[in-house]
Structure formats: C-alpha cells, structure tokens
Design a protein around this motif. Structure first.
Motif, short mmCIF file in Angstrom:
data_model
loop_
_atom_site.label_atom_id
_atom_site.label_comp_id
_atom_site.label_asym_id
_atom_site.label_seq_id
_atom_site.Cartn_x
_atom_site.Cartn_y
_atom_site.Cartn_z
N TYR A 96 -15.01 1.36 -3.33
CA TYR A 96 -14.58 0.66 -2.88
C TYR A 96 -15.49 0.15 -1.59
O TYR A 96 -15.46 -0.90 -0.86
CB TYR A 96 -12.98 0.88 -2.51
CG TYR A 96 -12.28 0.11 -1.82
CD1 TYR A 96 -11.92 -0.69 -2.16
CD2 TYR A 96 -12.32 0.19 -0.10
CE1 TYR A 96 -11.24 -1.81 -1.22
CE2 TYR A 96 -11.46 -0.40 0.74
CZ TYR A 96 -11.12 -1.71 -0.20
OH TYR A 96 -10.08 -2.75 0.63
N GLU A 97 -15.80 1.71 -0.90
CA GLU A 97 -16.31 0.87 0.56
C GLU A 97 -17.28 0.44 0.55
O GLU A 97 -17.63 -0.73 1.94
CB GLU A 97 -16.59 2.37 1.34
CG GLU A 97 -17.21 2.28 2.79
CD GLU A 97 -17.14 3.41 3.43
OE1 GLU A 97 -18.08 3.25 4.16
OE2 GLU A 97 -16.63 4.34 3.04
N ASP A 102 -1.85 5.91 -3.41
CA ASP A 102 -3.23 5.10 -3.50
C ASP A 102 -4.18 6.01 -4.08
O ASP A 102 -4.74 6.84 -3.13
CB ASP A 102 -3.32 4.23 -3.21
CG ASP A 102 -2.10 3.18 -2.98
OD1 ASP A 102 -1.26 2.66 -4.48
OD2 ASP A 102 -1.77 1.64 -2.09
N GLU A 103 -4.89 5.50 -5.38
CA GLU A 103 -6.35 5.94 -5.65
C GLU A 103 -7.13 4.91 -5.10
O GLU A 103 -7.36 3.95 -5.74
CB GLU A 103 -6.88 6.30 -6.66
CG GLU A 103 -5.54 7.62 -7.21
CD GLU A 103 -5.75 8.48 -8.50
OE1 GLU A 103 -6.92 7.87 -9.34
OE2 GLU A 103 -4.76 9.04 -9.60
N ILE A 104 -8.00 5.32 -4.37
CA ILE A 104 -9.24 4.55 -3.68
C ILE A 104 -9.99 4.80 -5.14
O ILE A 104 -10.67 5.95 -4.65
CB ILE A 104 -9.96 4.21 -2.19
CG1 ILE A 104 -8.00 3.91 -1.28
CG2 ILE A 104 -11.00 3.83 -2.13
CD1 ILE A 104 -7.89 4.14 0.32
N HIS A 105 -10.77 4.14 -5.58
CA HIS A 105 -12.02 3.79 -5.89
C HIS A 105 -13.46 4.46 -4.65
O HIS A 105 -13.75 3.68 -4.03
CB HIS A 105 -12.55 2.50 -6.61
CG HIS A 105 -13.38 2.81 -7.95
ND1 HIS A 105 -14.79 2.27 -8.02
CD2 HIS A 105 -13.59 2.81 -9.04
CE1 HIS A 105 -15.49 2.34 -8.59
NE2 HIS A 105 -14.62 3.29 -9.53
N SER A 144 0.64 -1.35 0.37
CA SER A 144 -0.20 -0.15 0.03
C SER A 144 1.49 1.20 0.25
O SER A 144 1.90 1.27 1.00
CB SER A 144 -0.96 -0.02 1.62
OG SER A 144 -1.28 1.15 0.89
#
Length: 192
Positions: free
Chosen positions: A14-15, A8-11, A3
């Motif tokens: 995602y949650e 990092d880009e979180i979509h 990580s």
C-alpha cells in the motif's frame, strides 16, 4: 465507516502504491501552478543590525552556524517487526512531536517579544498550579475513549467479517446458478 484502524488490514504494498500515485501526480503537475498561488513575502524587520547581517549571510550561503541545534527530526521505522520495537518508535515519535510543538510555541513567543525570563516564570507558575492531576485525568479519559473505540471496532469487525463471508457465498451461489441456467438453456436449445 471509512476506517477501522484496530481491525483493518493494510496490504504490504500500500505504501509503495501511494508513493507511486503521488509521483505520478507530481509528474503531471504544472510547476508554475503552485508558485503562482504564493503571495509575495512581507518585508522583514529585524530587531538589530546583527540579526539582519546573519540573515543575509544565511540567505546567501545557505549555511547555518555550527552552534545551532539541528531541528530536523529523524524518525525511522523499527528494524525488527515486534510490538516492543513499534511501541518504542511510537514513543520516540510522540517525543519528537512534543519537541516540535514546544519549538513552535517558542517561535510564536519570540515573534510576540516574550523574553526567556518571562517564559521561565510562566512555566514555574504552571508547575506550581498543579496541572499534573488534570493532565492525568485527561489522559485517562482519552484512554477510555480509545479502549471503547477499539472494543466497538473489534465487535463491528467480527460482524463485518461474517457479512463479508455471506456476501462472497451469495456471489458464488449466483455464479453457479447463472452457469446452471446457461447450461440448461443450451440443453433446451439442442433438444429443439
């Protein structure tokens, strides 16, 4: 590297995806499986009959007295998506964490039989001992570590981005070459 939290880009989904996986796992789980692993509770010993009566009352009704503080911590994401709002939310979360940590310490001390006066005297001794400079020094060390980590990850992120672009270009070239080879084989097959 698993990580890179600074790059990092979180979509955005995602949650929701993680929550759906948890929900699916919960539906497939045998409810008896988790309860079989729990060992029976040791018998409670009370310091006074009043405590025992209060425990029995709360156990039977499930209601706590009104004068007790509410220990539930309500943490919410900020309404507006700005840096200041998120910094304020993080600040509140840190405060809530510290309250829970102190609450845990107090419960441990209560279990060991430490009185409030002993705790106050211990705290005043700590404040007189001058721990503030060492706390500030520790915070500075942590800040330096985090800054170095961020710098390293941003540097690595640029390199990863370049390598990812090269990888995708090579995949694209490979695809075009395979298409060209297939077309040439087809043309050779029609010439025979």
């Amino acid at each position: 590297m698993d990580s890179l939290p600074y790059i990092d880009e979180i979509h955005e989904d995602y949650e929701q995806y993680a929550a759906s996986l948890i929900e699916e796992e919960m539906q497939n789980m045998d409810p008896g499986e988790s309860t079989r692993k729990v060992s029976p509770m040791a018998p409670l010993r009370f310091r006074s009959p009043l405590l025992e009566q209060e425990y029995q009352r709360v156990a039977s009704t499930g209601e706590l007295p009104d004068d007790r503080p509410n220990f539930k911590v309500k943490l919410e994401a900020p309404v507006e998506n700005s840096l200041e709002a998120w910094e304020e939310a993080v600040k509140k979360a840190k405060i809530a964490l510290e309250k829970e940590r102190i609450r845990g310490i107090m419960l441990e001390l209560e279990k060991e039989g430490v009185t409030a006066e002993q705790w106050k005297s211990y705290n005043s001794m700590l404040s007189r001992s001058g721990l503030e400079p060492s706390l500030q020094a520790q915070r500075q060390r942590v800040e330096v570590i985090n800054m170095n980590r961020q710098e390293y990850q941003e540097k690595a992120g640029k390199e990863i981005h370049v390598l990812t672009s090269q990888y995708h270009q090579l995949i694209d070239k490979t695809y075009h070459l395979k298409c060209a080879v297939a077309q040439m084989e087809q043309e050779i097959g029609t010439l025979k």
